[in-house]
Design an enzyme around this catalytic site. Structure first.
Site, PDB file in Angstrom:
ATOM      1  CD  GLN A  85      -3.028  -0.411  -0.155  1.00 36.82           C
ATOM      2  OE1 GLN A  85      -3.297   0.774  -0.320  1.00 36.82           O
ATOM      3  NE2 GLN A  85      -3.467  -1.346  -0.982  1.00 36.82           N
ATOM      4  CB  SER A  86       3.980   2.048  -1.815  1.00 35.49           C
ATOM      5  OG  SER A  86       4.751   3.190  -2.098  1.00 35.49           O
TER       6      SER A  86
END
Ligand SMILES: *Cc1c(COP(=O)(O)O)cnc(C)c1O
Length: 338
Positions: free
Chosen positions: A83-84
């Site tokens: 979930q960068s």
């Protein structure tokens, strides 16, 4: 490069950049909350650099994509967690600039990746190519970068590699520029900047900016992964690279202040107490801090002030964004919403 540091007036000469962020971002007082903690508290709203293209990575990407375009790149290659925020911002910024993007996203099991959602979904939505990689592959990401860049070149593309978090000397210009912006927003005098440290580039830029402009400011990071020694080394290395590449003095390791002890269950993992704390802050102030970065850092700031740590009387908390990291935790948040 046309880049040199500073002039007699203390201003900075910036390298090529592209305009991506809505600037200046607002500086807002957190009066009642600060008073309850015995300090004058401000919030720099870098969660308002944009809507989907939001958060601190946008400032770094202005310089990184400026550099990429200057080198004639037609695509960017970067990496991050599943979930960068950085990868989502890079994918959107690349599409805005007419570049393609390839992302290496770290997951437990690349053969059974999680469904696209929040940051990963938005990245794919704007056209990023996503490759899921294991923790072991990610640990060796420089080799992976080299291999994937080679494959892209073989396919006739001209890739530009952006390291994790956009945290290198080029990206550091983004927070140097933010310091210059801040200096026009706050009255001259002592100030402590508090920020969440994840890959070190924001901290490096803040430290370099404060030093280059000769401001009487402290810069204090809260690490949300790894530990204090790791960040002193990583931030110090980025500052060394910056000095080697663009000139000027580097930053003494002793000036790199990191408060450790708030990683909790681990990077991107939350406790119920953390989420409840963030819910209560949201209810008291209307501010939405994300559980991965700004939330841990803000809860740390509150805890340190409550236990009497001297962070000065005027404190500025840098809200670095992360809204899609918050919505990614919907299933954990819903039972606590009441
Ligand atoms: C990446 C990120 C940070 C950390 O910044 P670094 O420059 O990587 O240390 C803080 N907050 C948010 C919301 C981020 O996405």
């Amino acid at each position: 490069m046309g880049t040199s540091l500073g002039d007699a007036s203390g201003g900075l000469h910036y390298p090529r950049s592209v305009s991506l962020a809505r600037l200046p971002t607002p500086l807002e007082p957190l009066g009642p909350l600060g008073a309850s903690l015995g300090v004058e508290l401000w919030c720099k709203r870098d969660d308002l650099t944009g809507a989907a293209l939001t958060g601190n990575k946008v400032r770094k990407l202005e310089f990184l994509l400026g550099d990429a375009l200057g080198q004639g790149a037609d695509s960017v290659l970067t990496c991050g967690g599943e979930q960068s925020n950085h990868c989502r911002a890079t994918a959107i910024a690349a599409s805005l600039c007419g570049l393609r993007s390839s992302l290496l996203l770290r997951v437990e099991d690349p053969s059974a990746p999680p469904a696209l959602h929040d940051n990963s979904l938005l990245a794919r939505w704007v056209g990023a190519d996503i490759e899921w990689v294991s923790r072991a592959q990610y640990a060796d990401r420089n080799r992976l970068f080299a291999e994937r860049a080679e494959a892209l070149r073989a396919a006739g593309r001209r890739p530009y590699i952006i390291p994790e978090g956009g945290s290198n000397a080029v990206g550091a210009w983004g927070y140097m520029r933010a310091v210059e912006e801040l200096a026009t927003q706050v009255p001259f005098g002592p100030l402590t900047l508090v920020y969440a440290a994840g890959s070190g580039g924001t901290g490096a830029g803040l430290l370099l900016g404060v030093q280059r402009l000769g401001l009487p400011w402290r810069v204090v990071g809260i690490n949300v992964c790894d530990d204090r020694d790791y960040f002193v080394r990583v931030i110090g290395d980025i500052c060394d690279d910056f000095a080697a590449r663009f000139g000027g003095a580097t930053i003494e390791r002793s000036a790199i202040e990191i408060i450790d002890g708030y990683v909790g269950r681990g990077y991107a993992l939350s406790t119920e107490a953390e989420l409840t704390g963030l819910r209560d802050i949201a209810r008291a102030t209307g501010l939405l801090f994300d559980p991965v970065y700004t939330g841990k850092a803000f809860l740390a700031l509150q805890a340190e002030l409550k236990k009497g740590t001297d962070l000065g009387k005027r404190i500025l908390f840098l809200h670095t964004g992360g809204i899609f990291g918050l919505t990614a935790k919907a299933a954990e948040m819903a039972p606590l919403a009441g």
